[in-house]
Design a protein around this motif. Structure first.
Motif: not given
Length: 68
Positions: A7-11, A16-21
Motif C-alpha cells: 500500500l505504501n508503494d501505491l501511495s 509522484n504521479d500527482k506531482k508530475l501531472s
C-alpha cells in the motif's frame, strides 16, 4: 520474477504521479519554458534524429548507428 506491491508503494506512486501531472500542467500554461530553447538546439536535435538508426538484431538485441 513477481514483485509484490504494498500500500505504501501505491501511495508513493500516486503522490509522484500527482506531482508530475501538476508540473506538466504548469509547464503547459507557462510559455516561457518553451521560449528558452533556441532554434539551433532544435535544429541539432532534428539533425541527430535523422542520422540515428536503430535496428533489431537476432544476436545483439538493438544496434544504434549514427549514419553521418
Amino acid at each position: 520474477m513477481d514483485k509484490n506491491s504494498t500500500l505504501n508503494d501505491l501511495s508513493d506512486f500516486y503522490k509522484n504521479d500527482k506531482k508530475l501531472s501538476k508540473l506538466l500542467v504548469d509547464m503547459e500554461e507557462s510559455t516561457s519554458y518553451f521560449e528558452s530553447v533556441s532554434n539551433s538546439v532544435v535544429s541539432n536535435i532534428l539533425a541527430y534524429s535523422k542520422a540515428l538508426s536503430v535496428r533489431d538484431s537476432k544476436f545483439l538485441g538493438k544496434i544504434e548507428l549514427i549514419l553521418n
